[in-house]
Design a protein around this motif. Sequence first.
Motif, PDB file in Angstrom:
ATOM      1  N   SER A 195       0.841  -1.190   0.000  1.00 23.38           N
ATOM      2  CA  SER A 195       0.000   0.000   0.000  1.00 23.38           C
ATOM      3  C   SER A 195       0.879   1.244   0.000  1.00 23.38           C
ATOM      4  CB  SER A 195      -0.908  -0.042   1.221  1.00 23.38           C
ATOM      5  OG  SER A 195      -0.821   1.138   1.953  1.00 23.38           O
ATOM      6  N   GLY A 196       0.474   2.237  -0.772  1.00 27.15           N
ATOM      7  CA  GLY A 196       1.209   3.498  -0.766  1.00 27.15           C
ATOM      8  C   GLY A 196       1.029   4.180   0.589  1.00 27.15           C
ATOM      9  N   GLU A 197      -0.199   4.087   1.097  1.00 30.61           N
ATOM     10  CA  GLU A 197      -0.522   4.774   2.346  1.00 30.61           C
ATOM     11  C   GLU A 197       0.372   4.304   3.494  1.00 30.61           C
ATOM     12  OE1 GLU A 197      -4.749   5.153   2.760  1.00 30.61           O
ATOM     13  OE2 GLU A 197      -4.480   5.458   4.922  1.00 30.61           O
TER      14      GLU A 197
ATOM     15  N   GLY B 201      -0.177   4.482  -4.449  1.00 31.97           N
ATOM     16  CA  GLY B 201       0.294   5.867  -4.462  1.00 31.97           C
ATOM     17  C   GLY B 201      -0.423   6.746  -3.445  1.00 31.97           C
ATOM     18  N   GLY B 202      -1.208   6.090  -2.579  1.00 34.59           N
ATOM     19  CA  GLY B 202      -2.068   6.821  -1.643  1.00 34.59           C
ATOM     20  C   GLY B 202      -1.340   7.744  -0.665  1.00 34.59           C
ATOM     21  N   ASN B 203      -0.045   7.544  -0.486  1.00 31.74           N
ATOM     22  CA  ASN B 203       0.731   8.437   0.390  1.00 31.74           C
ATOM     23  C   ASN B 203       1.008   9.778  -0.290  1.00 31.74           C
ATOM     24  OD1 ASN B 203       2.329   6.928  -1.459  1.00 31.74           O
ATOM     25  ND2 ASN B 203       4.174   7.521  -0.377  1.00 31.74           N
TER      26      ASN B 203
ATOM     27  N   PHE C 295      -0.912  10.870  -3.728  1.00 29.10           N
ATOM     28  CA  PHE C 295      -2.108  11.408  -4.387  1.00 29.10           C
ATOM     29  C   PHE C 295      -3.061  10.297  -4.782  1.00 29.10           C
ATOM     30  CE2 PHE C 295      -4.763  13.605  -7.423  1.00 29.10           C
ATOM     31  CZ  PHE C 295      -4.841  14.874  -6.887  1.00 29.10           C
ATOM     32  N   ARG C 296      -4.344  10.550  -4.545  1.00 32.32           N
ATOM     33  CA  ARG C 296      -5.400   9.628  -5.004  1.00 32.32           C
ATOM     34  C   ARG C 296      -6.372  10.416  -5.866  1.00 32.32           C
ATOM     35  NH1 ARG C 296      -5.742   6.808   0.124  1.00 32.32           N
ATOM     36  NH2 ARG C 296      -4.931   4.709  -0.233  1.00 32.32           N
ATOM     37  N   GLY C 297      -6.708   9.864  -7.026  1.00 32.23           N
ATOM     38  CA  GLY C 297      -7.595  10.551  -7.959  1.00 32.23           C
ATOM     39  C   GLY C 297      -8.941  10.900  -7.353  1.00 32.23           C
ATOM     40  N   LEU C 298      -9.491   9.988  -6.565  1.00 28.54           N
ATOM     41  CA  LEU C 298     -10.817  10.199  -5.992  1.00 28.54           C
ATOM     42  C   LEU C 298     -10.798  11.362  -5.001  1.00 28.54           C
ATOM     43  CD1 LEU C 298     -13.419   8.733  -6.611  1.00 28.54           C
ATOM     44  CD2 LEU C 298     -13.004   7.243  -4.645  1.00 28.54           C
TER      45      LEU C 298
ATOM     46  N   GLY D 127      -6.686  13.646 -12.119  1.00 34.11           N
ATOM     47  CA  GLY D 127      -6.319  13.174 -10.778  1.00 34.11           C
ATOM     48  C   GLY D 127      -5.793  11.749 -10.799  1.00 34.11           C
ATOM     49  N   ASP D 128      -6.425  10.914 -11.604  1.00 36.48           N
ATOM     50  CA  ASP D 128      -5.956   9.525 -11.698  1.00 36.48           C
ATOM     51  C   ASP D 128      -4.577   9.462 -12.363  1.00 36.48           C
ATOM     52  OD1 ASP D 128      -8.018   8.341 -10.341  1.00 36.48           O
ATOM     53  OD2 ASP D 128      -9.199   7.867 -12.123  1.00 36.48           O
ATOM     54  N   HIS D 129      -4.354  10.336 -13.341  1.00 36.08           N
ATOM     55  CA  HIS D 129      -3.003  10.387 -13.930  1.00 36.08           C
ATOM     56  C   HIS D 129      -1.991  10.782 -12.850  1.00 36.08           C
ATOM     57  CE1 HIS D 129      -4.765  11.088 -18.227  1.00 36.08           C
ATOM     58  NE2 HIS D 129      -4.700   9.817 -17.901  1.00 36.08           N
TER      59      HIS D 129
ATOM     60  N   GLY E 196       0.237   1.785 -12.205  1.00 37.85           N
ATOM     61  CA  GLY E 196      -1.021   1.035 -12.149  1.00 37.85           C
ATOM     62  C   GLY E 196      -1.289   0.262 -13.429  1.00 37.85           C
ATOM     63  N   THR E 197      -2.542   0.342 -13.903  1.00 37.60           N
ATOM     64  CA  THR E 197      -2.894  -0.325 -15.156  1.00 37.60           C
ATOM     65  C   THR E 197      -2.637   0.603 -16.343  1.00 37.60           C
ATOM     66  OG1 THR E 197      -5.140   0.557 -15.126  1.00 37.60           O
ATOM     67  CG2 THR E 197      -4.810  -1.553 -14.005  1.00 37.60           C
ATOM     68  N   GLY E 198      -2.323   1.860 -16.049  1.00 42.09           N
ATOM     69  CA  GLY E 198      -2.156   2.854 -17.116  1.00 42.09           C
ATOM     70  C   GLY E 198      -3.476   3.533 -17.474  1.00 42.09           C
ATOM     71  N   ASN E 199      -4.564   3.127 -16.819  1.00 39.91           N
ATOM     72  CA  ASN E 199      -5.887   3.695 -17.123  1.00 39.91           C
ATOM     73  C   ASN E 199      -6.506   4.340 -15.900  1.00 39.91           C
ATOM     74  OD1 ASN E 199      -6.226   2.460 -19.855  1.00 39.91           O
ATOM     75  ND2 ASN E 199      -5.964   0.626 -18.607  1.00 39.91           N
ATOM     76  N   PRO E 200      -7.208   5.491 -16.136  1.00 36.46           N
ATOM     77  CA  PRO E 200      -7.930   6.087 -15.012  1.00 36.46           C
ATOM     78  C   PRO E 200      -9.094   5.192 -14.589  1.00 36.46           C
ATOM     79  CG  PRO E 200      -8.486   7.197 -17.060  1.00 36.46           C
ATOM     80  CD  PRO E 200      -7.386   6.231 -17.386  1.00 36.46           C
TER      81      PRO E 200
ATOM     82  N   THR F 299      -7.634   0.927  -9.820  1.00 37.45           N
ATOM     83  CA  THR F 299      -6.820   1.060  -8.614  1.00 37.45           C
ATOM     84  C   THR F 299      -5.568   0.210  -8.763  1.00 37.45           C
ATOM     85  OG1 THR F 299      -7.756  -0.893  -7.604  1.00 37.45           O
ATOM     86  CG2 THR F 299      -8.904   1.198  -7.172  1.00 37.45           C
ATOM     87  N   THR F 300      -4.670   0.389  -7.831  1.00 32.83           N
ATOM     88  CA  THR F 300      -3.462  -0.431  -7.884  1.00 32.83           C
ATOM     89  C   THR F 300      -3.761  -1.868  -7.435  1.00 32.83           C
ATOM     90  OG1 THR F 300      -2.849   0.503  -5.755  1.00 32.83           O
ATOM     91  CG2 THR F 300      -1.774   1.424  -7.688  1.00 32.83           C
ATOM     92  N   ASP F 301      -4.877  -2.080  -6.749  1.00 23.54           N
ATOM     93  CA  ASP F 301      -5.275  -3.471  -6.446  1.00 23.54           C
ATOM     94  C   ASP F 301      -5.614  -4.198  -7.746  1.00 23.54           C
ATOM     95  OD1 ASP F 301      -4.898  -3.357  -3.746  1.00 23.54           O
ATOM     96  OD2 ASP F 301      -6.981  -2.896  -3.263  1.00 23.54           O
TER      97      ASP F 301
HETATM   98  N1  UDP Z   1      -4.688   4.841 -10.385  1.00 19.81           N
HETATM   99  C1  UDP Z   1      -5.338   4.820 -11.610  1.00 19.81           C
HETATM  100  N2  UDP Z   1      -5.298   3.671 -12.371  1.00 19.81           N
HETATM  101  C2  UDP Z   1      -4.672   2.542 -11.964  1.00 19.81           C
HETATM  102  C3  UDP Z   1      -4.035   2.555 -10.702  1.00 19.81           C
HETATM  103  C4  UDP Z   1      -4.050   3.707  -9.924  1.00 19.81           C
HETATM  104  O1  UDP Z   1      -5.921   5.823 -12.025  1.00 19.81           O
HETATM  105  O2  UDP Z   1      -4.662   1.548 -12.707  1.00 19.81           O
HETATM  106  C5  UDP Z   1      -4.626   6.105  -9.597  1.00 19.81           C
HETATM  107  C6  UDP Z   1      -5.872   6.377  -8.781  1.00 19.81           C
HETATM  108  O3  UDP Z   1      -6.101   7.773  -8.799  1.00 19.81           O
HETATM  109  C7  UDP Z   1      -5.457   5.941  -7.384  1.00 19.81           C
HETATM  110  C8  UDP Z   1      -4.002   6.341  -7.351  1.00 19.81           C
HETATM  111  O4  UDP Z   1      -3.545   6.049  -8.681  1.00 19.81           O
HETATM  112  O5  UDP Z   1      -6.188   6.595  -6.388  1.00 19.81           O
HETATM  113  C9  UDP Z   1      -3.134   5.636  -6.340  1.00 19.81           C
HETATM  114  O6  UDP Z   1      -3.392   4.264  -6.287  1.00 19.81           O
HETATM  115  P1  UDP Z   1      -4.152   3.539  -5.045  1.00 19.81           P
HETATM  116  O7  UDP Z   1      -5.209   4.448  -4.505  1.00 19.81           O
HETATM  117  O8  UDP Z   1      -4.601   2.210  -5.529  1.00 19.81           O
HETATM  118  O9  UDP Z   1      -2.978   3.404  -4.006  1.00 19.81           O
HETATM  119  P2  UDP Z   1      -2.968   2.762  -2.517  1.00 19.81           P
HETATM  120  O10 UDP Z   1      -4.356   2.834  -1.958  1.00 19.81           O
HETATM  121  O11 UDP Z   1      -2.522   1.334  -2.644  1.00 19.81           O
HETATM  122  O12 UDP Z   1      -1.962   3.568  -1.788  1.00 19.81           O
END
Ligand code: UDP
Length: 236
Positions: A13-15, A53-55, A57-60, A72-74, A133-137, A140-142
């Motif tokens: 997890s990024g967080e 990447g949650g530590n 930036f998170r798109g949401l 934001g997702d980028h 990630g997947t390269g797409n908005p 998630t990284t899961d």
């Molecule tokens: N993200 C995305 N597409 C992906 C993977 C990640 O757009 O395929 C973006 C999305 O905004 C996400 C952010 O990257 O909030 C960080 O990833 P994630 O929230 O999964 O990180 P974690 O919760 O594991 O720290």
Amino acid sequence: MKPVYNRILLKLSGEALMGDQDFGISSEVISSYAKQIKDIVDLGVEVGIVIGGGNIFRGLSGAEQGVDRVTGDHMGMLATVINSLALQNSIEKLGVPTRVLTAIEMPKIAEPFIKRRAQRHLEKGRVVIFGAGTGNPYFTTDTAAALRAIEINADVVIKATKVDGIYDKDPVKFKDAKKYKTITYTEVLNNDLKVMDAAAISLCRDNKLPLIVFDSLKEGNIEKVVLGEKIGTMVL
Ligand code: UDP
């Protein structure tokens, strides 16, 4: 002792990378991850990693503050690249060869993700970190972890969290929360348990990829999981 898995996909997890900080990368946490990864590489396990990447930036969350969701997702995906490079640096300091492969091309920094190239690196004993990630908005990284695990034919996804497994309700809020030793993907989806998002769960289920959720902050736990110790929760 012999590992029970030959090839794993580790989702970090990024967080959790923040440690006690409010933002960014804790050198303690990243060093602990690197050491634990070296330990399993030394056991002969082939290791692919997806780090969130949650530590940073998170798109949401950005969208809630007025940032366009796709932008934001980028930004979030680029945050995962920063974490991937930091992790690569820490692992290489321990003498373990590592490659970062990104879903968004940035050849001056990392190799592009190409499945066969990833497999070759793994066969040669290099740790492969899948960035962006997947390269797409809207993903998630899961989901990226599930996807890459399937593509590289990993035996298992091991998802490091701050909790030591999957519970029937939030163990922080409810003292009587019950931990599952094993659970099926269908039960996770039907009970809306917050393990991974539904896209990631469905990918794992449809491709018969097992998942282990465990607490990564206790040093040594990643090794325990690959040696087959029953810590955490197994999802099948
Ligand atoms: N993200 C995305 N597409 C992906 C993977 C990640 O757009 O395929 C973006 C999305 O905004 C996400 C952010 O990257 O909030 C960080 O990833 P994630 O929230 O999964 O990180 P974690 O919760 O594991 O720290």
